[in-house]
Write a protein that holds these residues in place. Structure first.
Motif, PDB file in Angstrom:
ATOM      1  N   ARG B   6       0.830  -1.199   0.000  1.00 23.14           N
ATOM      2  CA  ARG B   6       0.000   0.000   0.000  1.00 23.14           C
ATOM      3  C   ARG B   6       0.869   1.257   0.000  1.00 23.14           C
ATOM      4  NH1 ARG B   6      -3.814  -0.799   4.579  1.00 23.14           N
ATOM      5  NH2 ARG B   6      -4.417  -2.610   3.378  1.00 23.14           N
ATOM      6  N   PHE B  35      -7.125  10.261  -1.684  1.00 25.41           N
ATOM      7  CA  PHE B  35      -7.444   8.826  -1.641  1.00 25.41           C
ATOM      8  C   PHE B  35      -6.467   7.987  -2.477  1.00 25.41           C
ATOM      9  CE2 PHE B  35     -11.740  10.816  -1.208  1.00 25.41           C
ATOM     10  CZ  PHE B  35     -11.974  10.435   0.092  1.00 25.41           C
ATOM     11  N   ASP B  36      -5.194   8.331  -2.481  1.00 24.64           N
ATOM     12  CA  ASP B  36      -4.209   7.622  -3.297  1.00 24.64           C
ATOM     13  C   ASP B  36      -4.548   7.643  -4.777  1.00 24.64           C
ATOM     14  OD1 ASP B  36      -2.921   7.063  -1.007  1.00 24.64           O
ATOM     15  OD2 ASP B  36      -3.614   5.007  -0.845  1.00 24.64           O
ATOM     16  N   ASP B 235      -5.263   6.260   5.284  1.00 22.26           N
ATOM     17  CA  ASP B 235      -5.266   4.834   5.553  1.00 22.26           C
ATOM     18  C   ASP B 235      -6.402   4.149   4.796  1.00 22.26           C
ATOM     19  OD1 ASP B 235      -3.906   2.868   6.804  1.00 22.26           O
ATOM     20  OD2 ASP B 235      -5.285   2.761   8.499  1.00 22.26           O
ATOM     21  N   THR B 236      -6.386   4.259   3.500  1.00 20.35           N
ATOM     22  CA  THR B 236      -7.457   3.641   2.736  1.00 20.35           C
ATOM     23  C   THR B 236      -7.238   2.134   2.682  1.00 20.35           C
ATOM     24  OG1 THR B 236      -6.165   4.185   0.818  1.00 20.35           O
ATOM     25  CG2 THR B 236      -8.029   5.595   1.301  1.00 20.35           C
ATOM     26  N   PRO B 237      -8.324   1.368   2.590  1.00 20.67           N
ATOM     27  CA  PRO B 237      -8.151  -0.078   2.508  1.00 20.67           C
ATOM     28  C   PRO B 237      -7.595  -0.486   1.146  1.00 20.67           C
ATOM     29  CG  PRO B 237     -10.438   0.501   2.250  1.00 20.67           C
ATOM     30  CD  PRO B 237      -9.732   1.761   2.578  1.00 20.67           C
ATOM     31  N   ASP B 238      -7.561  -1.771   0.920  1.00 27.52           N
ATOM     32  CA  ASP B 238      -6.826  -2.309  -0.229  1.00 27.52           C
ATOM     33  C   ASP B 238      -7.197  -1.653  -1.553  1.00 27.52           C
ATOM     34  OD1 ASP B 238      -8.800  -5.291  -0.804  1.00 27.52           O
ATOM     35  OD2 ASP B 238      -9.370  -3.289  -0.280  1.00 27.52           O
ATOM     36  N   ALA B 239      -6.637  -0.540  -1.811  1.00 27.05           N
ATOM     37  CA  ALA B 239      -6.981   0.177  -3.032  1.00 27.05           C
ATOM     38  C   ALA B 239      -6.168  -0.361  -4.201  1.00 27.05           C
ATOM     39  CB  ALA B 239      -6.693   1.645  -2.860  1.00 27.05           C
TER      40      ALA B 239
END
Lengths: 417, 239
Positions: B6, B35-36, B235-239
């Motif tokens: 990540r 958000f990445d 800390d976004t989840p599995d993007a």
């Protein structure tokens, strides 16, 4: 000398090989196609506009109805978009369940594709064989969600519930003999995981069966080899994804390249074609059946060994359990707020994509901080594939159109949205 | 997905954002990282040059156009329910037709492009804000052939004109459809409905009989968990 002129031929919308409601206007020079103009939109339901008028959670079942042959994969793209917006962490067990059901969905989709594609080209038996195995997989859907097709199983933050411990059995009835029912219930004595595990053991043999009928079949090869060839450069230019671009020689698979759920924890290979014709795409999808089976097997093993929560503990996003709602005031409030107003993610925009059976299924959400999405755009793989129709059929015979429609694996639920 | 993967994704996106801002800053482009994901806002007159550089430039190689869509920002940030004063005035079930105004966007329409580089394994988004009255932008079909149907869809649903598109017809709506249904001022239930008339023995159009109603009001809440910029969003989840 007789006068030679071009004919315009209407193919569909009511045509069994049009896979739904495709209207193709073909300009023909004799038997050869000069131009194809697909007219789509006959199944347009404005899913994206409907989603703008509903809280986030209420749009999950709409996703099933997009590509109605790969239901859970669509849901997966949508819930991932929400999870990315609100920043929810999904429990590991839910990730494995999602991975397993995504692959079950892939097998379901590819079986339907194989059956109907072969049927279009003239092989009747394949259709019956494929639907036999689909039945078992739809029973898995039913066991876990209660619905055989439109599951609405994934939720932002996890999945709706854990896998059942008991696989439902067939009841005795007047249409089948008792011995028949007993034989059908034989594999249903244990849990859902036992049932899936038994399926993964027998499925490779079934794929061999399909291959015996088609892979070296002379007629099948005559109808598919060298038909609808797409070069790798063109495939990229035209926005192809999934098996369509892998058939042209790109080893591009989101499950490996931009991994999500538990795909980085399981072993599988990406099949790649060489010539970019219908036959190569057929081989790619057949191999994907085997690889998906392999992934399902690994997920079953992991899920057996690792119990745990299947949905996030954050009750601002995920609903609390039924039992808690009855006994606990805070849970009751959470439940009430979630199902009347919904949750408000922060303002911003996200794009998430999953490797759906047909290619990249993407979900672009713009949020302005409200409880409903401001704009939802669904990127359907079939839309990009079908837009290349004109280029792929040019110079082919009329009968090849059917093979090319088949190889694209199009479903109008997602193309028309 | 583990944390190191990540982190590397985030780093690569930041790297891309740097490259984009150094490459296109003289063309009045703006880079947003959230958000990445990387968004490049391009003035419509520079779209073609920028798109060509993005496709062919060695540091970009965005050879595939994944998605193209229109957006209508006219209701952006509008909520149907004032929640900040509700505790003093009380909640009402009805929706106030006089909507409260929210923050505005620079322009009503936008055309959004999602690009993918298979070589670099990275995605980005390009957004072009368009004129409010006569939304028009150069077509990118010459750069990515796959844009053809996506531009037709955006034209059909939002009425955005793509200059240079060879065949800008409606695609999703009915033959002879009037208006652009995804614009925010187009009602959800539409303007006409269709039925078979047994007397005239043909299918006829009539004004809609469905009453518009709001089941769940649109609400914008200032959630304190999202107020601190970039703390949790990182800390976004599995993007």
């Amino acid at each position: 000398m007789p006068e030679i002129r071009n004919y315009t031929l209407n193919f569909g919308p009511q045509h069994p090989a049009a896979h739904g409601v495709l209207r193709l206007v073909l300009e023909m020079d004799g038997e050869v196609i000069e131009r194809a103009d697909p007219h789509i939109g006959l199944l347009h339901r404005a899913t994206e506009k409907l989603a703008e008028s509903k809280p986030y959670l209420q749009s999950v079942p709409y996703m099933d109805r997009l590509d109605y042959m790969s239901m859970m994969c669509n849901e997966h793209a949508y819930v991932r978009a929400i999870e990315k917006l609100v920043g929810t962490k999904v429990p590991v067990r839910a990730q494995y369940i999602r991975t397993m059901f995504d692959e079950i969905t892939r097998i379901l989709n590819h079986l339907l594709w194989l059956g109907t594609h072969a049927l279009d080209v003239g092989a009747m038996t394949m259709f019956l064989y494929c639907f036999r195995e689909r039945e078992d997989l739809m029973d898995c859907y039913e066991a876990v969600t209660g619905a055989r097709l439109h599951a609405a199983y994934y939720r932002p933050g996890g999945v709706y519930r854990d896998l059942p411990d008991q696989m439902p059995n067939h009841e005795y009835n007047e249409f089948r003999s008792k011995a028949d029912i007993d034989r059908m219930n034989e594999v249903r004595q244990g849990s859902l995981l036992d049932f899936i595990s038994a399926f993964t053991d027998r499925f490779p043999g079934k794929v061999d069966e399909y291959e015996t009928l088609l892979t070296d079949n002379r007629i099948w090869k005559q109808r598919t080899v060298g038909i609808g060839v797409v070069s790798p450069e063109r495939a990229q230019q035209l926005g192809f994804t999934g098996p369509m671009i892998r058939g042209s020689g790109f080893a591009w698979d989101l499950r490996k390249k931009q991994t999500y759920a538990a795909y980085d924890q399981v072993e599988f290979d990406i099949p790649v074609g060489q010539n970019g014709d219908c036959y190569d795409r057929y081989l790619v999808r057949i191999e994907e059946l085997r690889q998906s089976n392999r992934i399902v097997k690994q997920c079953v093993e992991w899920l057996r060994a690792n119990p745990g929560p299947v949905i996030a503990e954050d009750h601002k996003i995920a609903a609390p359990s039924r039992a808690d709602v009855r006994g606990d005031m805070e849970s009751l409030i959470h439940h009430f707020k979630l199902f009347t107003e919904g949750f408000c993610p922060p303002a911003g925009e996200v794009y998430t994509a999953v490797e759906a059976p047909k290619g990249e299924f993407g979900c672009y959400v713009i949020s302005d901080g409200a409880n409903k999405p401001y704009r939802l755009k669904l990127r359907a793989p079939g839309f990009a594939h079908l837009s290349a129709m004109n280029e792929m059929v040019e110079g082919h015979m009329l009968a090849d159109v059917v093979a090319i429609i088949g190889t694209m694996d199009i479903v109008f639920g997602e193309i028309d949205r | 997905m583990n944390d190191s993967v990540r982190k590397s994704i985030r780093e690569r996106h930041l790297e891309l954002a740097d490259k984009l801002s150094s490459c296109f800053s003289e063309k009045d482009c703006e880079v947003i990282s959230q958000f990445d994901e990387v968004t490049l806002i391009v003035p419509s007159e520079h779209l073609i040059e920028v798109a060509e550089t993005l496709r062919d430039g060695e540091e970009f190689e965005f050879r595939e156009l994944i998605d193209l869509c229109g957006v209508d920002y006219s209701d952006y940030g509008l909520s149907e329910w004032e929640t900040t004063t509700a505790s003093g005035t009380g909640f009402g079930r009805g929706v106030d037709p006089e909507k409260t105004s929210g923050n505005s966007q620079p322009s009503r329409f936008a055309s959004v492009y999602h690009l993918l580089s298979m070589e670099k394994n990275i995605r980005m988004r390009v957004r072009v804000y368009l004129d409010d009255e006569q939304p028009m932008v150069e077509s990118v079909t010459g750069i990515w052939s796959g844009a053809d149907w996506f531009e037709r869809e955006s034209f059909d649903l939002y009425g955005i004109l793509y200059n240079g598109h060879s065949d800008l017809r409606r695609i999703l709506t009915d033959y002879g459809f009037m208006g652009h249904p995804f614009r925010k001022d187009f009602p959800l239930e539409g303007h006409v409905e269709l039925r078979y008339d047994p007397e005239q023995k043909r299918v006829i159009y009539e004004p809609v009989t469905i009453e518009p109603r709001t089941l769940v009001p649109r609400v914008i809440r200032e959630d304190n968990r999202y107020l601190e910029p970039d703390s949790e969003q990182q800390d976004t989840p599995d993007a």
